[in-house]
Write a protein that holds these residues in place. Sequence first.
Motif, PDB file in Angstrom:
ATOM      1  N   GLU A 247       0.830  -1.209   0.000  1.00 37.39           N
ATOM      2  CA  GLU A 247       0.000   0.000   0.000  1.00 37.39           C
ATOM      3  C   GLU A 247       0.866   1.262   0.000  1.00 37.39           C
ATOM      4  OE1 GLU A 247      -3.927   1.766   2.213  1.00 37.39           O
ATOM      5  OE2 GLU A 247      -2.734   0.266   3.267  1.00 37.39           O
ATOM      6  N   VAL A 248       1.900   1.285   0.812  1.00 38.08           N
ATOM      7  CA  VAL A 248       2.804   2.438   0.882  1.00 38.08           C
ATOM      8  C   VAL A 248       3.451   2.683  -0.486  1.00 38.08           C
ATOM      9  CG1 VAL A 248       5.018   3.208   1.837  1.00 38.08           C
ATOM     10  CG2 VAL A 248       3.250   2.316   3.346  1.00 38.08           C
ATOM     11  N   ASN A 249       3.756   1.607  -1.197  1.00 42.66           N
ATOM     12  CA  ASN A 249       4.397   1.715  -2.510  1.00 42.66           C
ATOM     13  C   ASN A 249       3.408   1.903  -3.658  1.00 42.66           C
ATOM     14  OD1 ASN A 249       7.291   1.447  -1.932  1.00 42.66           O
ATOM     15  ND2 ASN A 249       6.657  -0.489  -1.035  1.00 42.66           N
ATOM     16  N   GLY A 250       2.132   2.050  -3.342  1.00 42.34           N
ATOM     17  CA  GLY A 250       1.134   2.369  -4.351  1.00 42.34           C
ATOM     18  C   GLY A 250       0.668   1.201  -5.195  1.00 42.34           C
ATOM     19  N   LEU A 251       0.935  -0.018  -4.760  1.00 43.95           N
ATOM     20  CA  LEU A 251       0.538  -1.182  -5.541  1.00 43.95           C
ATOM     21  C   LEU A 251      -0.870  -1.676  -5.205  1.00 43.95           C
ATOM     22  CD1 LEU A 251       3.934  -3.052  -5.416  1.00 43.95           C
ATOM     23  CD2 LEU A 251       2.938  -1.853  -7.373  1.00 43.95           C
ATOM     24  N   VAL A 252      -1.309  -1.446  -3.973  1.00 44.77           N
ATOM     25  CA  VAL A 252      -2.664  -1.817  -3.570  1.00 44.77           C
ATOM     26  C   VAL A 252      -3.272  -0.673  -2.762  1.00 44.77           C
ATOM     27  CG1 VAL A 252      -2.198  -4.311  -3.499  1.00 44.77           C
ATOM     28  CG2 VAL A 252      -1.968  -2.960  -1.424  1.00 44.77           C
ATOM     29  N   SER A 253      -4.576  -0.676  -2.716  1.00 45.69           N
ATOM     30  CA  SER A 253      -5.276   0.230  -1.807  1.00 45.69           C
ATOM     31  C   SER A 253      -6.245  -0.621  -0.993  1.00 45.69           C
ATOM     32  CB  SER A 253      -6.028   1.322  -2.579  1.00 45.69           C
ATOM     33  OG  SER A 253      -7.038   0.757  -3.378  1.00 45.69           O
ATOM     34  N   HIS A 254      -6.646  -0.099   0.137  1.00 43.10           N
ATOM     35  CA  HIS A 254      -7.576  -0.889   0.948  1.00 43.10           C
ATOM     36  C   HIS A 254      -8.849  -0.115   1.236  1.00 43.10           C
ATOM     37  CE1 HIS A 254      -6.129   1.294   4.543  1.00 43.10           C
ATOM     38  NE2 HIS A 254      -7.216   0.831   5.134  1.00 43.10           N
ATOM     39  N   ASN A 255      -9.912  -0.867   1.363  1.00 41.86           N
ATOM     40  CA  ASN A 255     -11.226  -0.318   1.708  1.00 41.86           C
ATOM     41  C   ASN A 255     -11.712  -1.051   2.947  1.00 41.86           C
ATOM     42  OD1 ASN A 255     -11.334   1.277  -0.676  1.00 41.86           O
ATOM     43  ND2 ASN A 255     -11.937  -0.537  -1.816  1.00 41.86           N
ATOM     44  N   VAL A 256     -12.258  -0.298   3.878  1.00 45.63           N
ATOM     45  CA  VAL A 256     -12.840  -0.890   5.075  1.00 45.63           C
ATOM     46  C   VAL A 256     -14.348  -0.846   4.913  1.00 45.63           C
ATOM     47  CG1 VAL A 256     -13.038  -0.755   7.579  1.00 45.63           C
ATOM     48  CG2 VAL A 256     -10.893  -0.095   6.466  1.00 45.63           C
ATOM     49  N   LEU A 257     -14.953  -2.017   4.931  1.00 43.57           N
ATOM     50  CA  LEU A 257     -16.406  -2.119   4.769  1.00 43.57           C
ATOM     51  C   LEU A 257     -17.033  -2.245   6.155  1.00 43.57           C
ATOM     52  CD1 LEU A 257     -16.339  -4.676   1.821  1.00 43.57           C
ATOM     53  CD2 LEU A 257     -16.409  -2.184   1.688  1.00 43.57           C
ATOM     54  N   VAL A 258     -17.439  -1.094   6.705  1.00 41.02           N
ATOM     55  CA  VAL A 258     -17.965  -1.081   8.076  1.00 41.02           C
ATOM     56  C   VAL A 258     -19.418  -1.523   8.131  1.00 41.02           C
ATOM     57  CG1 VAL A 258     -16.329   0.624   8.933  1.00 41.02           C
ATOM     58  CG2 VAL A 258     -18.485   1.387   7.922  1.00 41.02           C
ATOM     59  N   ASP A 259     -20.081  -1.585   6.982  1.00 44.10           N
ATOM     60  CA  ASP A 259     -21.472  -2.035   6.957  1.00 44.10           C
ATOM     61  C   ASP A 259     -21.582  -3.547   7.123  1.00 44.10           C
ATOM     62  OD1 ASP A 259     -22.202   0.575   6.544  1.00 44.10           O
ATOM     63  OD2 ASP A 259     -22.342   0.371   4.368  1.00 44.10           O
ATOM     64  N   GLU A 260     -20.464  -4.235   6.986  1.00 43.13           N
ATOM     65  CA  GLU A 260     -20.438  -5.695   7.127  1.00 43.13           C
ATOM     66  C   GLU A 260     -20.188  -6.059   8.589  1.00 43.13           C
ATOM     67  OE1 GLU A 260     -20.733  -7.878   4.507  1.00 43.13           O
ATOM     68  OE2 GLU A 260     -21.028  -6.190   3.135  1.00 43.13           O
ATOM     69  N   PHE A 261     -20.647  -7.227   8.963  1.00 43.88           N
ATOM     70  CA  PHE A 261     -20.312  -7.738  10.288  1.00 43.88           C
ATOM     71  C   PHE A 261     -19.801  -9.151  10.137  1.00 43.88           C
ATOM     72  CE2 PHE A 261     -20.975  -9.905  14.269  1.00 43.88           C
ATOM     73  CZ  PHE A 261     -20.366  -9.027  15.142  1.00 43.88           C
ATOM     74  N   PRO A 262     -18.609  -9.435  10.560  1.00 41.90           N
ATOM     75  CA  PRO A 262     -17.642  -8.499  11.117  1.00 41.90           C
ATOM     76  C   PRO A 262     -17.126  -7.545  10.043  1.00 41.90           C
ATOM     77  CG  PRO A 262     -16.611 -10.622  10.788  1.00 41.90           C
ATOM     78  CD  PRO A 262     -18.063 -10.782  10.441  1.00 41.90           C
TER      79      PRO A 262
END
Length: 57
Positions: A10-25
């Motif tokens: 992620e720091v090197n720009g190869l991936v990004s992350h998404n946090v799906l807070v509507d999901e449980f867990p």
Amino acid sequence: MHISELKSLEVNGLVSHNVLVDEFPVVVEYVLTNYSDSLLEILDTRKGLLKKSRWQT
């Protein structure tokens, strides 16, 4: 894959992350960026050239 490896990608720009807070867990998904897609194109081209050169020798 270990979390530290994902953070490095992620720091090197190869991936990004998404946090799906509507999901449980809560779900965290990692996706390839446009930058990593462009690198994949380059690697595919090199792979094709390598295969071609092996057939010619």
